[in-house]
Design a protein around this motif. Structure first.
Motif, short mmCIF file in Angstrom:
data_model
loop_
_atom_site.label_atom_id
_atom_site.label_comp_id
_atom_site.label_asym_id
_atom_site.label_seq_id
_atom_site.Cartn_x
_atom_site.Cartn_y
_atom_site.Cartn_z
N UNK A 95 0.98 -1.29 0.21
CA UNK A 95 -0.12 0.10 0.22
C UNK A 95 0.78 1.11 0.10
N UNK A 96 1.83 1.13 0.64
CA UNK A 96 2.94 2.41 0.95
C UNK A 96 3.19 2.62 -0.38
N UNK A 97 3.88 1.81 -1.00
CA UNK A 97 4.59 1.94 -2.46
C UNK A 97 3.77 1.87 -3.68
N UNK A 98 2.50 0.96 -3.88
CA UNK A 98 1.79 1.21 -4.83
C UNK A 98 0.53 1.86 -4.79
N UNK A 99 0.16 2.46 -3.49
CA UNK A 99 -0.95 2.98 -3.05
C UNK A 99 -2.01 2.01 -3.30
N UNK A 100 -3.27 2.83 -3.86
CA UNK A 100 -4.61 2.12 -3.97
C UNK A 100 -4.65 1.16 -5.37
N UNK A 101 -3.76 1.49 -6.26
CA UNK A 101 -3.67 0.69 -7.34
C UNK A 101 -3.38 -0.83 -7.16
N UNK A 102 -2.70 -1.08 -6.21
CA UNK A 102 -2.28 -2.32 -5.88
C UNK A 102 -3.38 -3.11 -5.27
N UNK A 103 -4.14 -2.58 -4.31
CA UNK A 103 -5.11 -3.07 -3.58
C UNK A 103 -6.17 -3.17 -4.67
N UNK A 104 -6.56 -2.25 -5.53
CA UNK A 104 -7.60 -2.32 -6.54
C UNK A 104 -7.21 -3.78 -7.55
N UNK A 105 -6.02 -3.92 -7.99
CA UNK A 105 -5.45 -4.95 -8.49
C UNK A 105 -5.66 -6.45 -8.00
N UNK A 106 -5.39 -6.41 -6.79
CA UNK A 106 -5.55 -7.46 -5.78
C UNK A 106 -6.94 -8.09 -5.81
N UNK A 166 -14.09 -17.98 -5.09
CA UNK A 166 -13.61 -17.13 -4.00
C UNK A 166 -12.39 -17.73 -3.26
N UNK A 167 -12.26 -18.82 -2.97
CA UNK A 167 -11.15 -19.38 -2.35
C UNK A 167 -10.17 -19.27 -3.25
N UNK A 168 -10.33 -19.81 -4.41
CA UNK A 168 -9.09 -19.72 -5.47
C UNK A 168 -8.53 -18.26 -5.81
N UNK A 169 -9.63 -17.47 -5.77
CA UNK A 169 -9.48 -16.05 -6.03
C UNK A 169 -8.53 -15.29 -4.96
N UNK A 170 -8.89 -15.72 -3.72
CA UNK A 170 -8.25 -15.40 -2.51
C UNK A 170 -6.68 -16.02 -2.44
N UNK A 171 -6.54 -17.16 -2.82
CA UNK A 171 -5.25 -17.83 -3.12
C UNK A 171 -4.41 -17.09 -4.15
N UNK A 172 -4.85 -16.65 -5.31
CA UNK A 172 -4.40 -16.07 -6.56
C UNK A 172 -3.93 -14.90 -6.02
N UNK A 173 -4.81 -13.81 -5.44
CA UNK A 173 -4.20 -12.91 -4.68
C UNK A 173 -3.27 -12.84 -3.66
N UNK A 174 -3.46 -13.51 -2.74
CA UNK A 174 -2.33 -14.03 -1.80
C UNK A 174 -1.02 -14.16 -2.61
N UNK A 175 -0.87 -15.00 -3.74
CA UNK A 175 0.41 -15.23 -4.58
C UNK A 175 0.79 -14.15 -5.06
N UNK A 176 -0.19 -13.21 -5.52
CA UNK A 176 0.31 -11.93 -6.14
C UNK A 176 0.99 -10.98 -5.06
N UNK A 179 4.24 -12.13 -4.03
CA UNK A 179 5.56 -11.72 -5.05
C UNK A 179 5.83 -10.46 -5.12
N UNK A 180 4.62 -9.50 -4.96
CA UNK A 180 5.17 -8.18 -4.95
C UNK A 180 5.63 -7.59 -3.80
N UNK A 181 5.51 -8.24 -2.83
CA UNK A 181 6.21 -7.87 -1.71
C UNK A 181 7.65 -8.23 -1.55
N UNK A 182 7.74 -9.49 -2.17
CA UNK A 182 9.51 -9.91 -2.22
C UNK A 182 10.04 -9.03 -3.14
N UNK A 183 9.38 -8.36 -4.30
CA UNK A 183 9.94 -7.61 -5.26
C UNK A 183 10.44 -6.28 -4.66
N UNK A 184 9.55 -5.84 -3.57
CA UNK A 184 9.63 -4.60 -2.92
C UNK A 184 10.65 -4.61 -1.92
N UNK A 185 11.00 -6.04 -1.24
CA UNK A 185 11.96 -6.37 -0.32
C UNK A 185 13.50 -6.66 -1.00
#
Length: 188
Positions: A95-106, A166-176, A179-185
């Motif tokens: 959220x800090x680096x991507x603001x709302x766009x990342x949340x909307x994407x997820x 919904x469960x698969x979607x949450x899983x896909x969002x969690x993977x996303x 990955x994005x968090x690892x990129x940030x780190x």
């Protein structure tokens, strides 16, 4: 970060709560739209089943509006839990680096996967009806006095598949998010 025990900087709590609330709102809106589509396919699924399940929330609104309300009530909690989990997995940091766009994407990713799996449920119902007819649904047809059991079965499959989606979607969002968090780190 400990996933199960909420150990995080206190300054991040408003962001986590905001993402959690946004998840509940997004899921509720998804549920309202989902049930408008479902209602268009089979009114009986609602008038002879769902409206009884959610009778406590019937404010006497027109059936379509009540169907939307049922959709909100059936899904908001999933978005609440999902939003909290995604925030804890790292969305609060993104959220800090991507603001709302990342949340909307997820959230859009999760909803798209849920909708796609729901559509597969409709397809599965149509194929099943073509191959086996309505065998196994006579008790429902008789018990609920269905006039259009085919449409009822299609919506039943749609709803079950959508929960799985919904469960698969949450899983896909969690993977996303992971990955994005690892990129940030890695960038730091």
């Amino acid at each position: 970060m400990n996933f199960w025990y909420p150990e995080f900087p206190l300054r991040r709590l408003p962001t986590i709560v905001g993402i959690t609330a946004a998840g509940a709102l997004f899921a509720g809106l998804y549920g309202a739209l989902h049930d408008q589509i479902s209602y268009s396919i089979s009114e009986e699924y609602f008038t002879k089943l769902k409206f009884y399940q959610f009778a406590y929330a019937n404010f006497g609104w027109p059936p379509r509006l009540f169907a939307a309300e049922v959709g909100v009530l059936a899904t908001w909690w999933f978005g609440l839990v999902g939003g909290w989990l995604l925030a804890r997995l790292g969305l609060a940091e993104l959220w800090i680096s991507g603001r709302r766009s990342c949340m909307l994407r997820v959230f859009t990713l999760a909803a798209t996967i849920a909708a796609a799996v729901g559509a597969l449920g409709v397809l599965a119902a149509v194929v099943r009806i073509q191959l086996a007819g309505l065998n196994g649904w006579q008790e429902w047809q008789t018990g609920l006095r269905l006039h259009d059991p085919r449409a009822f079965v299609i919506v039943a499959y749609l709803h079950v598949a959508s929960y799985f989606g919904g469960l698969l979607g949450l899983t896909g969002a969690a993977v996303y998010v992971h990955r994005k968090r690892r990129e940030l780190v890695d960038v730091r």
